[in-house]
Design an enzyme around this catalytic site. Structure first.
Site, PDB file in Angstrom:
ATOM      1  N   HIS A 170     -12.425  -3.476  18.125  1.00  0.00           N
ATOM      2  CA  HIS A 170     -11.035  -3.239  18.511  1.00  0.00           C
ATOM      3  C   HIS A 170     -10.972  -2.251  19.673  1.00  0.00           C
ATOM      4  O   HIS A 170     -11.978  -1.666  20.077  1.00  0.00           O
ATOM      5  CB  HIS A 170     -10.199  -2.736  17.327  1.00  0.00           C
ATOM      6  CG  HIS A 170     -10.491  -1.328  16.895  1.00  0.00           C
ATOM      7  ND1 HIS A 170      -9.781  -0.666  15.924  1.00  0.00           N
ATOM      8  CD2 HIS A 170     -11.442  -0.440  17.295  1.00  0.00           C
ATOM      9  CE1 HIS A 170     -10.265   0.545  15.760  1.00  0.00           C
ATOM     10  NE2 HIS A 170     -11.271   0.711  16.577  1.00  0.00           N
ATOM     11  N   CYS A 212     -11.176   5.243  23.105  1.00  0.00           N
ATOM     12  CA  CYS A 212     -10.741   4.088  22.304  1.00  0.00           C
ATOM     13  C   CYS A 212      -9.871   3.126  23.117  1.00  0.00           C
ATOM     14  O   CYS A 212      -9.595   2.011  22.675  1.00  0.00           O
ATOM     15  CB  CYS A 212      -9.965   4.549  21.072  1.00  0.00           C
ATOM     16  SG  CYS A 212     -10.987   5.406  19.879  1.00  0.00           S
ATOM     17  N   HIS A 222     -14.864  -1.601  21.014  1.00  0.00           N
ATOM     18  CA  HIS A 222     -16.017  -1.009  20.330  1.00  0.00           C
ATOM     19  C   HIS A 222     -15.950  -1.449  18.873  1.00  0.00           C
ATOM     20  O   HIS A 222     -14.918  -1.928  18.415  1.00  0.00           O
ATOM     21  CB  HIS A 222     -15.986   0.532  20.442  1.00  0.00           C
ATOM     22  CG  HIS A 222     -14.793   1.137  19.801  1.00  0.00           C
ATOM     23  ND1 HIS A 222     -13.593   1.305  20.461  1.00  0.00           N
ATOM     24  CD2 HIS A 222     -14.578   1.579  18.542  1.00  0.00           C
ATOM     25  CE1 HIS A 222     -12.710   1.839  19.634  1.00  0.00           C
ATOM     26  NE2 HIS A 222     -13.282   2.018  18.464  1.00  0.00           N
ATOM     27  N   HIS A 270     -16.751  -1.237  14.521  1.00  0.00           N
ATOM     28  CA  HIS A 270     -16.871  -0.416  13.315  1.00  0.00           C
ATOM     29  C   HIS A 270     -17.439  -1.265  12.196  1.00  0.00           C
ATOM     30  O   HIS A 270     -17.158  -2.461  12.115  1.00  0.00           O
ATOM     31  CB  HIS A 270     -15.512   0.114  12.853  1.00  0.00           C
ATOM     32  CG  HIS A 270     -14.901   1.092  13.795  1.00  0.00           C
ATOM     33  ND1 HIS A 270     -15.339   2.390  13.901  1.00  0.00           N
ATOM     34  CD2 HIS A 270     -13.892   0.962  14.683  1.00  0.00           C
ATOM     35  CE1 HIS A 270     -14.619   3.024  14.810  1.00  0.00           C
ATOM     36  NE2 HIS A 270     -13.736   2.180  15.307  1.00  0.00           N
ATOM     37  N   ASP A 293     -14.284 -10.463   9.560  1.00  0.00           N
ATOM     38  CA  ASP A 293     -15.684 -10.119   9.825  1.00  0.00           C
ATOM     39  C   ASP A 293     -16.170 -10.712  11.145  1.00  0.00           C
ATOM     40  O   ASP A 293     -16.013 -11.913  11.397  1.00  0.00           O
ATOM     41  CB  ASP A 293     -16.558 -10.622   8.667  1.00  0.00           C
ATOM     42  CG  ASP A 293     -17.967 -10.046   8.740  1.00  0.00           C
ATOM     43  OD1 ASP A 293     -18.116  -8.869   9.128  1.00  0.00           O
ATOM     44  OD2 ASP A 293     -18.918 -10.777   8.412  1.00  0.00           O
ATOM     45  N   HIS A 294     -16.744  -9.847  11.980  1.00  0.00           N
ATOM     46  CA  HIS A 294     -17.236 -10.232  13.313  1.00  0.00           C
ATOM     47  C   HIS A 294     -16.136 -10.808  14.194  1.00  0.00           C
ATOM     48  O   HIS A 294     -16.366 -11.717  14.986  1.00  0.00           O
ATOM     49  CB  HIS A 294     -18.450 -11.170  13.201  1.00  0.00           C
ATOM     50  CG  HIS A 294     -19.684 -10.448  12.744  1.00  0.00           C
ATOM     51  ND1 HIS A 294     -19.865 -10.018  11.457  1.00  0.00           N
ATOM     52  CD2 HIS A 294     -20.790 -10.041  13.418  1.00  0.00           C
ATOM     53  CE1 HIS A 294     -21.020  -9.399  11.339  1.00  0.00           C
ATOM     54  NE2 HIS A 294     -21.597  -9.378  12.518  1.00  0.00           N
ATOM     55  N   GLU A 322     -13.159   3.589   8.026  1.00  0.00           N
ATOM     56  CA  GLU A 322     -13.527   3.202   9.392  1.00  0.00           C
ATOM     57  C   GLU A 322     -14.933   3.713   9.705  1.00  0.00           C
ATOM     58  O   GLU A 322     -15.674   3.131  10.490  1.00  0.00           O
ATOM     59  CB  GLU A 322     -12.511   3.788  10.372  1.00  0.00           C
ATOM     60  CG  GLU A 322     -12.818   3.488  11.825  1.00  0.00           C
ATOM     61  CD  GLU A 322     -11.853   4.163  12.773  1.00  0.00           C
ATOM     62  OE1 GLU A 322     -10.686   3.731  12.818  1.00  0.00           O
ATOM     63  OE2 GLU A 322     -12.257   5.116  13.452  1.00  0.00           O
TER      64      GLU A 322
HETATM   65 NI    NI Z   1     -12.298   2.531  16.742  1.00  0.00          NI
END
Ligand code: NI
Length: 137
Positions: free
Chosen positions: A14, A33, A39, A41, A79-80, A124
């Protein structure tokens, strides 16, 4: 009352960006961010269901059913994925951990058929998580 928790993990990308703001304001508020390449998580999700054990089974709910529900509603959807582009349920909102937890609550709460959804806890990172106890928006 028993509180049963199932834990699972998913990975997603995100970034944070408010298109109504200038580039400079986005940088100031969101820092790195705001990088629109995004990037990732490794999110840890804990789903807690409250209920009383069924006298026949001794269980709050069917655990296989809960596992399947989480695979269908969470893994398959998030996911992914890139949360800014690939998840319609998050369209138009900042894909923060806060908003993601509320979205997960909305997806799961109506589909828990035994007991009721009590808490969605979403990590997160190992040292940052949010708790959602209902649809607060
Ligand atoms: Ni983030």
């Amino acid at each position: 009352m028993i509180y049963l928790t199932r834990k699972m993990e998913f990975s997603a990308a995100h970034f944070y960006y408010n298109p109504e703001w200038s580039e400079e304001q986005n940088q100031r508020v969101f820092g790195k961010c705001a990088n629109r390449h995004g990037h990732g998580h490794n999110y840890i999700l804990e789903v807690t269901v409250a209920g009383t054990p069924d006298p026949q089974t001794g269980m709050v709910l069917d655990l296989a059913e809960l596992k399947q529900l989480l695979e269908r509603e969470i893994t398959d959807r998030f996911d992914h994925r890139h949360l800014n582009f690939e998840v319609p349920e998050l369209a138009g909102c900042q894909p923060t951990t806060e908003n993601l937890a509320v979205t997960i609550w909305r997806l799961l709460a109506p589909k828990i058929r035994q007991g009721r959804l009590h808490r969605v806890r979403l990590y997160e990172s190992p040292d940052l998580f949010v708790d959602c106890y209902g649809d607060t928006q």
